[in-house]
Design a protein around this motif. Structure first.
Motif, mmCIF file in Angstrom:
data_model
loop_
_atom_site.group_PDB
_atom_site.id
_atom_site.type_symbol
_atom_site.label_atom_id
_atom_site.label_comp_id
_atom_site.label_asym_id
_atom_site.label_seq_id
_atom_site.Cartn_x
_atom_site.Cartn_y
_atom_site.Cartn_z
ATOM 1 N N THR A 53 -0.291 -16.212 -46.793
ATOM 2 C CA THR A 53 0.023 -17.592 -47.183
ATOM 3 C C THR A 53 -0.508 -17.883 -48.590
ATOM 4 O OG1 THR A 53 -0.076 -18.282 -44.864
ATOM 5 C CG2 THR A 53 -0.251 -20.019 -46.551
ATOM 6 N N ALA A 57 1.837 -18.891 -51.905
ATOM 7 C CA ALA A 57 1.704 -20.347 -52.025
ATOM 8 C C ALA A 57 2.346 -20.851 -53.314
ATOM 9 C CB ALA A 57 0.220 -20.727 -52.001
ATOM 10 N N GLU A 59 3.028 -24.888 -55.594
ATOM 11 C CA GLU A 59 2.239 -26.072 -55.919
ATOM 12 C C GLU A 59 2.194 -27.088 -54.790
ATOM 13 O OE1 GLU A 59 6.475 -26.482 -57.286
ATOM 14 O OE2 GLU A 59 4.864 -24.990 -57.472
ATOM 15 N N ASN A 60 3.062 -26.964 -53.785
ATOM 16 C CA ASN A 60 3.094 -27.911 -52.664
ATOM 17 C C ASN A 60 2.283 -27.448 -51.454
ATOM 18 O OD1 ASN A 60 4.875 -29.656 -54.082
ATOM 19 N ND2 ASN A 60 6.610 -28.334 -53.510
ATOM 20 N N THR A 61 1.701 -26.250 -51.521
ATOM 21 C CA THR A 61 0.977 -25.694 -50.371
ATOM 22 C C THR A 61 -0.461 -26.183 -50.341
ATOM 23 O OG1 THR A 61 2.329 -23.684 -50.508
ATOM 24 C CG2 THR A 61 0.309 -23.557 -49.189
ATOM 25 N N ASP A 62 -0.892 -26.655 -49.159
ATOM 26 C CA ASP A 62 -2.292 -27.079 -48.966
ATOM 27 C C ASP A 62 -3.125 -25.840 -48.667
ATOM 28 O OD1 ASP A 62 -4.664 -28.282 -48.477
ATOM 29 O OD2 ASP A 62 -4.040 -29.348 -46.659
ATOM 30 N N LEU A 63 -4.006 -25.498 -49.596
ATOM 31 C CA LEU A 63 -4.756 -24.248 -49.471
ATOM 32 C C LEU A 63 -6.140 -24.431 -48.863
ATOM 33 C CD1 LEU A 63 -3.923 -22.585 -52.932
ATOM 34 C CD2 LEU A 63 -2.850 -22.175 -50.700
ATOM 35 N N SER A 64 -6.519 -25.624 -48.527
ATOM 36 C CA SER A 64 -7.880 -25.842 -48.015
ATOM 37 C C SER A 64 -8.135 -25.070 -46.723
ATOM 38 C CB SER A 64 -8.130 -27.334 -47.801
ATOM 39 O OG SER A 64 -7.173 -27.877 -46.891
ATOM 40 N N LEU A 65 -7.178 -25.159 -45.775
ATOM 41 C CA LEU A 65 -7.345 -24.443 -44.509
ATOM 42 C C LEU A 65 -7.274 -22.944 -44.728
ATOM 43 C CD1 LEU A 65 -7.655 -24.508 -41.445
ATOM 44 C CD2 LEU A 65 -5.162 -24.717 -41.246
ATOM 45 N N ASN A 68 -10.416 -21.716 -46.187
ATOM 46 C CA ASN A 68 -11.444 -21.803 -45.150
ATOM 47 C C ASN A 68 -11.437 -20.566 -44.269
ATOM 48 O OD1 ASN A 68 -13.435 -23.609 -44.754
ATOM 49 N ND2 ASN A 68 -12.287 -24.989 -43.423
#
Length: 395
Positions: A53, A57, A59-65, A68
Protein backbone atom coordinates in the motif's frame (compact mmCIF):
# COMPACT_ATOMS: atom_id res chain seq x y z
CA UNK A 1 11.65 -58.84 47.02
CA UNK A 2 15.40 -58.22 47.10
CA UNK A 3 16.81 -54.74 47.75
CA UNK A 4 18.55 -54.80 44.36
CA UNK A 5 15.19 -55.44 42.65
CA UNK A 6 13.63 -52.44 44.42
CA UNK A 7 16.52 -50.20 43.40
CA UNK A 8 16.17 -51.39 39.80
CA UNK A 9 12.43 -50.64 39.86
CA UNK A 10 13.01 -47.13 41.23
CA UNK A 11 15.59 -46.43 38.51
CA UNK A 12 13.18 -47.65 35.83
CA UNK A 13 10.37 -45.48 37.25
CA UNK A 14 12.65 -42.41 37.29
CA UNK A 15 13.75 -42.98 33.68
CA UNK A 16 10.17 -43.60 32.48
CA UNK A 17 8.97 -40.47 34.31
CA UNK A 18 11.74 -38.42 32.69
CA UNK A 19 10.82 -39.75 29.24
CA UNK A 20 7.11 -39.02 29.78
CA UNK A 21 7.86 -35.47 30.97
CA UNK A 22 10.19 -34.87 28.05
CA UNK A 23 7.73 -36.23 25.46
CA UNK A 24 4.83 -34.22 26.90
CA UNK A 25 6.98 -31.09 26.90
CA UNK A 26 8.08 -31.65 23.31
CA UNK A 27 4.51 -32.23 22.11
CA UNK A 28 3.10 -29.16 23.88
CA UNK A 29 6.01 -27.01 22.72
CA UNK A 30 5.61 -28.25 19.14
CA UNK A 31 1.97 -27.16 18.97
CA UNK A 32 2.73 -23.89 20.72
CA UNK A 33 5.59 -23.09 18.34
CA UNK A 34 3.44 -24.04 15.33
CA UNK A 35 0.69 -21.63 16.49
CA UNK A 36 3.21 -18.82 17.01
CA UNK A 37 4.79 -19.48 13.61
CA UNK A 38 1.39 -19.13 11.96
CA UNK A 39 0.70 -15.97 13.94
CA UNK A 40 4.02 -14.46 12.87
CA UNK A 41 3.30 -15.32 9.23
CA UNK A 42 -0.09 -13.65 9.51
CA UNK A 43 1.65 -10.57 10.91
CA UNK A 44 4.08 -10.57 7.99
CA UNK A 45 1.20 -10.91 5.50
CA UNK A 46 -0.33 -7.78 7.06
CA UNK A 47 3.08 -6.08 7.09
CA UNK A 48 3.64 -6.96 3.40
CA UNK A 49 0.21 -5.62 2.51
CA UNK A 50 1.03 -2.37 4.33
CA UNK A 51 4.31 -2.16 2.38
CA UNK A 52 2.48 -2.70 -0.93
CA UNK A 53 0.00 0.00 0.00
CA UNK A 54 2.85 2.38 0.85
CA UNK A 55 4.62 1.71 -2.47
CA UNK A 56 1.46 2.29 -4.53
CA UNK A 57 0.13 5.25 -2.50
CA UNK A 58 -0.85 8.53 -4.10
CA UNK A 59 -1.67 11.95 -2.73
CA UNK A 60 -5.16 10.80 -1.63
CA UNK A 61 -3.97 7.80 0.42
CA UNK A 62 -4.08 8.00 4.23
CA UNK A 63 -0.72 6.62 5.30
CA UNK A 64 -1.07 6.92 9.07
CA UNK A 65 -2.41 3.38 9.55
CA UNK A 66 0.05 1.95 6.98
CA UNK A 67 3.05 3.52 8.70
CA UNK A 68 1.70 2.36 12.04
CA UNK A 69 1.67 -1.28 10.86
CA UNK A 70 5.14 -1.06 9.33
CA UNK A 71 6.72 0.54 12.38
CA UNK A 72 5.01 -1.89 14.81
CA UNK A 73 7.25 -4.77 13.74
CA UNK A 74 10.13 -4.64 16.23
CA UNK A 75 10.81 -8.38 16.67
CA UNK A 76 10.56 -10.24 13.36
CA UNK A 77 13.64 -9.95 11.07
CA UNK A 78 12.51 -8.88 7.58
CA UNK A 79 14.34 -8.15 4.31
CA UNK A 80 12.70 -6.63 1.23
CA UNK A 81 14.04 -7.59 -2.22
CA UNK A 82 13.11 -6.31 -5.67
CA UNK A 83 12.36 -8.40 -8.77
CA UNK A 84 16.10 -8.49 -9.59
CA UNK A 85 16.99 -10.01 -6.22
CA UNK A 86 18.55 -6.82 -4.85
CA UNK A 87 17.96 -5.88 -1.21
CA UNK A 88 16.02 -2.64 -0.99
CA UNK A 89 15.28 -2.51 2.73
CA UNK A 90 15.62 -4.55 5.93
CA UNK A 91 14.45 -4.38 9.50
CA UNK A 92 15.37 -6.01 12.86
CA UNK A 93 18.65 -7.42 11.51
CA UNK A 94 21.55 -7.50 13.99
CA UNK A 95 24.47 -5.58 12.45
CA UNK A 96 26.72 -5.18 15.48
CA UNK A 97 30.46 -5.01 14.72
CA UNK A 98 29.95 -5.21 10.94
CA UNK A 99 31.29 -2.82 8.32
CA UNK A 100 29.03 -1.45 5.61
CA UNK A 101 30.45 -3.89 3.02
CA UNK A 102 30.15 -6.84 5.36
CA UNK A 103 26.62 -5.79 6.28
CA UNK A 104 25.50 -5.79 2.64
CA UNK A 105 26.92 -9.26 2.03
CA UNK A 106 25.47 -10.56 5.28
CA UNK A 107 21.97 -9.23 4.50
CA UNK A 108 22.10 -10.71 0.97
CA UNK A 109 23.11 -14.16 2.33
CA UNK A 110 20.48 -13.91 5.05
CA UNK A 111 17.80 -13.12 2.47
CA UNK A 112 18.78 -16.13 0.32
CA UNK A 113 18.58 -18.32 3.43
CA UNK A 114 15.04 -17.05 4.09
CA UNK A 115 14.08 -17.75 0.49
CA UNK A 116 15.47 -21.29 0.67
CA UNK A 117 13.47 -21.92 3.85
CA UNK A 118 10.29 -20.73 2.12
CA UNK A 119 9.85 -17.79 4.48
CA UNK A 120 8.82 -15.08 1.99
CA UNK A 121 5.75 -13.26 0.70
CA UNK A 122 5.49 -11.94 -2.85
CA UNK A 123 3.71 -8.64 -3.34
CA UNK A 124 2.68 -7.27 -6.74
CA UNK A 125 3.12 -3.56 -7.02
CA UNK A 126 0.11 -3.34 -9.34
CA UNK A 127 -2.19 -4.50 -6.58
CA UNK A 128 -1.95 -8.29 -7.00
CA UNK A 129 -0.33 -10.43 -4.27
CA UNK A 130 0.72 -14.06 -4.30
CA UNK A 131 2.36 -16.46 -1.85
CA UNK A 132 4.48 -18.40 -4.34
CA UNK A 133 7.62 -17.28 -6.14
CA UNK A 134 6.89 -17.21 -9.92
CA UNK A 135 8.72 -15.35 -12.67
CA UNK A 136 6.62 -12.58 -14.21
CA UNK A 137 8.46 -10.43 -16.69
CA UNK A 138 5.49 -8.10 -17.35
CA UNK A 139 4.80 -7.11 -13.75
CA UNK A 140 6.86 -5.50 -11.05
CA UNK A 141 6.95 -7.21 -7.65
CA UNK A 142 8.81 -7.32 -4.37
CA UNK A 143 9.71 -10.17 -2.04
CA UNK A 144 9.23 -9.74 1.69
CA UNK A 145 11.57 -12.28 3.29
CA UNK A 146 11.26 -12.91 7.02
CA UNK A 147 12.68 -15.13 9.75
CA UNK A 148 11.46 -16.34 13.13
CA UNK A 149 11.67 -13.85 15.95
CA UNK A 150 14.21 -14.29 18.75
CA UNK A 151 11.41 -15.23 21.16
CA UNK A 152 10.14 -17.97 18.85
CA UNK A 153 13.65 -19.38 18.38
CA UNK A 154 14.17 -19.51 22.13
CA UNK A 155 10.82 -21.17 22.61
CA UNK A 156 11.74 -23.78 19.98
CA UNK A 157 14.93 -24.61 21.90
CA UNK A 158 13.28 -24.58 25.32
CA UNK A 159 12.00 -28.22 25.38
CA UNK A 160 15.48 -29.54 24.55
CA UNK A 161 17.00 -27.54 27.40
CA UNK A 162 14.22 -28.84 29.62
CA UNK A 163 14.92 -32.40 28.48
CA UNK A 164 18.60 -31.99 29.35
CA UNK A 165 17.77 -30.62 32.81
CA UNK A 166 15.34 -33.47 33.48
CA UNK A 167 17.93 -36.05 32.42
CA UNK A 168 20.55 -34.44 34.67
CA UNK A 169 18.05 -34.54 37.53
CA UNK A 170 17.34 -38.24 36.92
CA UNK A 171 21.05 -39.10 36.77
CA UNK A 172 21.74 -37.17 39.99
CA UNK A 173 18.76 -38.83 41.69
CA UNK A 174 19.93 -42.30 40.65
CA UNK A 175 23.48 -41.64 41.87
CA UNK A 176 22.13 -40.27 45.15
CA UNK A 177 19.95 -43.35 45.54
CA UNK A 178 22.87 -45.68 44.87
CA UNK A 179 25.12 -43.74 47.24
CA UNK A 180 22.46 -43.89 49.95
CA UNK A 181 22.06 -47.62 49.41
CA UNK A 182 25.81 -48.19 49.57
CA UNK A 183 26.18 -46.10 52.74
CA UNK A 184 23.36 -48.03 54.40
CA UNK A 185 24.90 -51.36 53.40
CA UNK A 186 28.28 -50.27 54.73
CA UNK A 187 26.76 -49.43 58.11
CA UNK A 188 25.01 -52.79 58.25
CA UNK A 189 28.18 -54.68 57.29
CA UNK A 190 30.38 -52.84 59.78
CA UNK A 191 27.89 -53.19 62.63
CA UNK A 192 27.24 -56.87 61.91
CA UNK A 193 30.96 -57.66 61.57
CA UNK A 194 32.03 -55.93 64.76
CA UNK A 195 29.17 -57.44 66.75
CA UNK A 196 30.06 -60.90 65.41
CA UNK A 197 33.71 -60.42 66.41
CA UNK A 198 32.60 -59.26 69.86
CA UNK A 199 30.28 -62.23 70.37
CA UNK A 200 32.94 -64.71 69.23
CA UNK A 201 35.57 -63.28 71.58
CA UNK A 202 34.29 -64.79 74.86
CA UNK A 203 33.70 -68.41 73.69
CA UNK A 204 37.02 -68.43 71.80
CA UNK A 205 38.89 -67.33 74.92
CA UNK A 206 37.13 -70.07 76.86
CA UNK A 207 37.96 -72.71 74.23
CA UNK A 208 41.62 -71.67 74.22
CA UNK A 209 41.75 -72.16 78.00
CA UNK A 210 40.11 -75.58 77.72
CA UNK A 211 42.58 -76.62 75.03
CA UNK A 212 45.47 -75.71 77.31
CA UNK A 213 43.95 -77.77 80.14
CA UNK A 214 43.50 -80.74 77.81
CA UNK A 215 47.13 -80.45 76.68
CA UNK A 216 48.31 -80.70 80.30
CA UNK A 217 46.04 -83.62 81.16
CA UNK A 218 46.34 -85.56 77.90
CA UNK A 219 49.71 -84.65 76.37
CA UNK A 220 49.76 -87.73 74.13
CA UNK A 221 46.31 -87.26 72.59
CA UNK A 222 46.55 -86.68 68.79
CA UNK A 223 43.18 -84.93 68.56
CA UNK A 224 44.07 -82.01 70.83
CA UNK A 225 46.46 -80.35 68.29
CA UNK A 226 43.66 -80.52 65.70
CA UNK A 227 41.27 -78.92 68.17
CA UNK A 228 43.86 -76.22 68.79
CA UNK A 229 44.07 -75.55 65.03
CA UNK A 230 40.30 -75.09 64.89
CA UNK A 231 40.37 -72.68 67.83
CA UNK A 232 43.16 -70.70 66.15
CA UNK A 233 41.02 -70.68 63.04
CA UNK A 234 38.08 -69.21 64.98
CA UNK A 235 40.40 -66.61 66.44
CA UNK A 236 41.52 -65.60 62.96
CA UNK A 237 37.92 -65.37 61.75
CA UNK A 238 37.03 -63.10 64.67
CA UNK A 239 40.05 -60.96 63.81
CA UNK A 240 38.84 -60.64 60.21
CA UNK A 241 35.38 -59.54 61.30
CA UNK A 242 36.85 -56.95 63.65
CA UNK A 243 38.80 -55.38 60.77
CA UNK A 244 35.75 -54.82 58.55
CA UNK A 245 34.91 -51.12 58.55
CA UNK A 246 38.46 -49.98 59.23
CA UNK A 247 41.38 -49.58 56.85
CA UNK A 248 43.98 -52.15 57.93
CA UNK A 249 47.58 -51.19 57.25
CA UNK A 250 48.94 -53.36 54.41
CA UNK A 251 52.32 -55.00 54.92
CA UNK A 252 54.54 -56.92 52.56
CA UNK A 253 53.70 -60.62 52.57
CA UNK A 254 54.15 -63.65 50.35
CA UNK A 255 51.15 -64.42 48.17
CA UNK A 256 52.55 -67.95 47.72
CA UNK A 257 52.21 -68.56 51.45
CA UNK A 258 48.70 -67.12 51.54
CA UNK A 259 47.56 -69.48 48.78
CA UNK A 260 49.32 -72.42 50.42
CA UNK A 261 47.47 -71.78 53.68
CA UNK A 262 44.12 -71.48 51.90
CA UNK A 263 44.64 -74.69 49.91
CA UNK A 264 45.76 -76.61 53.02
CA UNK A 265 42.71 -75.40 54.93
CA UNK A 266 40.27 -76.19 52.09
CA UNK A 267 41.82 -79.65 51.59
CA UNK A 268 41.03 -80.54 55.19
CA UNK A 269 37.52 -79.09 55.10
CA UNK A 270 36.19 -80.33 51.77
CA UNK A 271 35.25 -83.67 50.29
CA UNK A 272 37.98 -85.91 48.90
CA UNK A 273 36.05 -85.75 45.65
CA UNK A 274 37.13 -82.11 45.28
CA UNK A 275 40.64 -81.74 43.88
CA UNK A 276 42.33 -78.39 44.56
CA UNK A 277 45.44 -77.71 42.50
CA UNK A 278 47.71 -74.70 42.84
CA UNK A 279 49.97 -73.35 40.09
CA UNK A 280 52.58 -71.05 41.64
CA UNK A 281 55.68 -69.42 40.13
CA UNK A 282 59.14 -70.57 41.26
CA UNK A 283 59.86 -67.25 42.98
CA UNK A 284 58.07 -65.63 45.91
CA UNK A 285 55.48 -63.05 44.91
CA UNK A 286 55.62 -60.29 47.51
CA UNK A 287 52.60 -57.98 47.74
CA UNK A 288 51.54 -55.26 50.18
CA UNK A 289 48.36 -56.63 51.70
CA UNK A 290 46.49 -57.69 54.77
CA UNK A 291 47.16 -61.43 54.58
CA UNK A 292 44.30 -62.41 56.89
CA UNK A 293 41.66 -60.55 54.86
CA UNK A 294 43.11 -61.72 51.55
CA UNK A 295 42.95 -65.35 52.68
CA UNK A 296 39.26 -64.72 53.31
CA UNK A 297 38.80 -63.60 49.68
CA UNK A 298 40.42 -66.75 48.25
CA UNK A 299 38.48 -68.95 50.69
CA UNK A 300 35.20 -67.36 49.58
CA UNK A 301 36.01 -68.04 45.94
CA UNK A 302 36.96 -71.64 46.74
CA UNK A 303 33.84 -72.23 48.83
CA UNK A 304 31.64 -70.83 46.06
CA UNK A 305 33.43 -73.13 43.62
CA UNK A 306 32.78 -76.14 45.85
CA UNK A 307 29.10 -75.21 46.07
CA UNK A 308 28.93 -74.77 42.28
CA UNK A 309 30.45 -78.24 41.77
CA UNK A 310 28.07 -79.74 44.35
CA UNK A 311 30.94 -81.36 46.24
CA UNK A 312 32.64 -83.03 43.28
CA UNK A 313 35.09 -81.55 40.77
CA UNK A 314 38.33 -79.63 40.36
CA UNK A 315 39.55 -76.20 41.43
CA UNK A 316 42.66 -74.67 39.86
CA UNK A 317 44.34 -71.70 41.58
CA UNK A 318 46.90 -69.98 39.38
CA UNK A 319 49.27 -67.21 40.51
CA UNK A 320 51.18 -65.11 37.97
CA UNK A 321 53.43 -62.08 38.34
CA UNK A 322 54.32 -60.12 35.21
CA UNK A 323 55.45 -56.53 34.75
CA UNK A 324 54.38 -55.41 38.20
CA UNK A 325 50.91 -56.95 37.94
CA UNK A 326 50.05 -59.92 40.12
CA UNK A 327 47.05 -62.01 39.07
CA UNK A 328 45.23 -64.86 40.77
CA UNK A 329 42.74 -66.99 38.86
CA UNK A 330 40.39 -69.39 40.62
CA UNK A 331 38.82 -71.75 38.08
CA UNK A 332 36.29 -74.53 38.66
CA UNK A 333 34.37 -76.99 36.50
CA UNK A 334 31.04 -76.39 38.25
CA UNK A 335 27.65 -75.40 36.91
CA UNK A 336 28.77 -71.93 35.80
CA UNK A 337 26.96 -68.59 35.93
CA UNK A 338 24.26 -67.42 33.55
CA UNK A 339 25.26 -64.42 31.44
CA UNK A 340 22.44 -62.27 32.84
CA UNK A 341 23.65 -62.97 36.41
CA UNK A 342 27.36 -62.22 35.89
CA UNK A 343 26.92 -58.47 36.39
CA UNK A 344 25.11 -59.09 39.71
CA UNK A 345 27.39 -61.65 41.38
CA UNK A 346 29.15 -58.95 43.45
CA UNK A 347 25.90 -57.19 44.40
CA UNK A 348 25.10 -57.47 48.12
CA UNK A 349 22.16 -59.80 48.69
CA UNK A 350 22.41 -61.54 45.31
CA UNK A 351 22.67 -65.31 45.54
CA UNK A 352 21.63 -68.34 43.50
CA UNK A 353 21.77 -70.63 46.53
CA UNK A 354 18.72 -71.73 48.46
CA UNK A 355 20.51 -70.71 51.65
CA UNK A 356 22.90 -67.83 52.17
CA UNK A 357 23.00 -64.07 52.60
CA UNK A 358 24.71 -63.25 49.31
CA UNK A 359 27.44 -61.23 51.06
CA UNK A 360 30.55 -63.36 50.42
CA UNK A 361 31.46 -62.03 46.97
CA UNK A 362 30.42 -58.46 47.82
CA UNK A 363 32.75 -58.51 50.83
CA UNK A 364 35.49 -60.04 48.68
CA UNK A 365 35.07 -57.20 46.17
CA UNK A 366 35.28 -54.63 48.95
CA UNK A 367 38.45 -56.20 50.40
CA UNK A 368 40.17 -56.37 47.01
CA UNK A 369 39.10 -53.01 45.58
CA UNK A 370 38.77 -50.72 48.61
CA UNK A 371 41.42 -52.15 50.94
CA UNK A 372 43.97 -53.33 48.36
CA UNK A 373 43.16 -51.05 45.36
CA UNK A 374 42.92 -54.00 43.00
CA UNK A 375 40.32 -55.61 40.75
CA UNK A 376 38.18 -58.72 41.03
CA UNK A 377 35.89 -59.86 38.25
CA UNK A 378 34.46 -62.85 36.43
CA UNK A 379 36.95 -63.56 33.66
CA UNK A 380 34.74 -66.14 31.99
CA UNK A 381 31.85 -68.42 32.78
CA UNK A 382 29.79 -70.92 30.83
CA UNK A 383 26.77 -72.77 32.10
CA UNK A 384 27.59 -76.43 32.63
CA UNK A 385 31.36 -75.95 32.16
CA UNK A 386 32.57 -73.73 34.98
CA UNK A 387 33.71 -70.28 36.04
CA UNK A 388 36.99 -68.38 36.30
CA UNK A 389 37.37 -65.51 38.80
CA UNK A 390 40.36 -63.22 38.40
CA UNK A 391 42.02 -60.93 40.95
CA UNK A 392 44.59 -58.33 39.92
CA UNK A 393 46.91 -56.39 42.24
CA UNK A 394 49.84 -54.09 41.55
CA UNK A 395 53.02 -55.32 43.17
Amino acid sequence: MQWTDRIRQVKIILVVAAIVIAMASLIVSHYLVADLQQEERNKMVTWAEALRTLNSADENTDLSLVLNVIQSNNTIPVIVMDADGEVTDYRNIDMNARTAEDSADYVARYAKSMLNDGNYIKIQLDGMRGDTLQADADKDYQLVCYDESTLLKRLSQYPYWQLGIVMIFVVVAIFALLASKKAEQNKVWVGLSKETAHQLGTPISSLMAWVEILKENYPEDDLIPEMNKDVKRLERIAERFSKIGSLPEPVEASMNEVLDRVVDYMDRRTSKKVEITRHLPDHEVIVKMNASLFEWVIENLCKNAVDAMEGKGRIDITLTDENGLMAIEVADNGKGIRKKDIKNVFTPGFTTKKRGWGLGLSLAKRIVEEYHKGRIFVKQSEVGKGTVFRIELHT
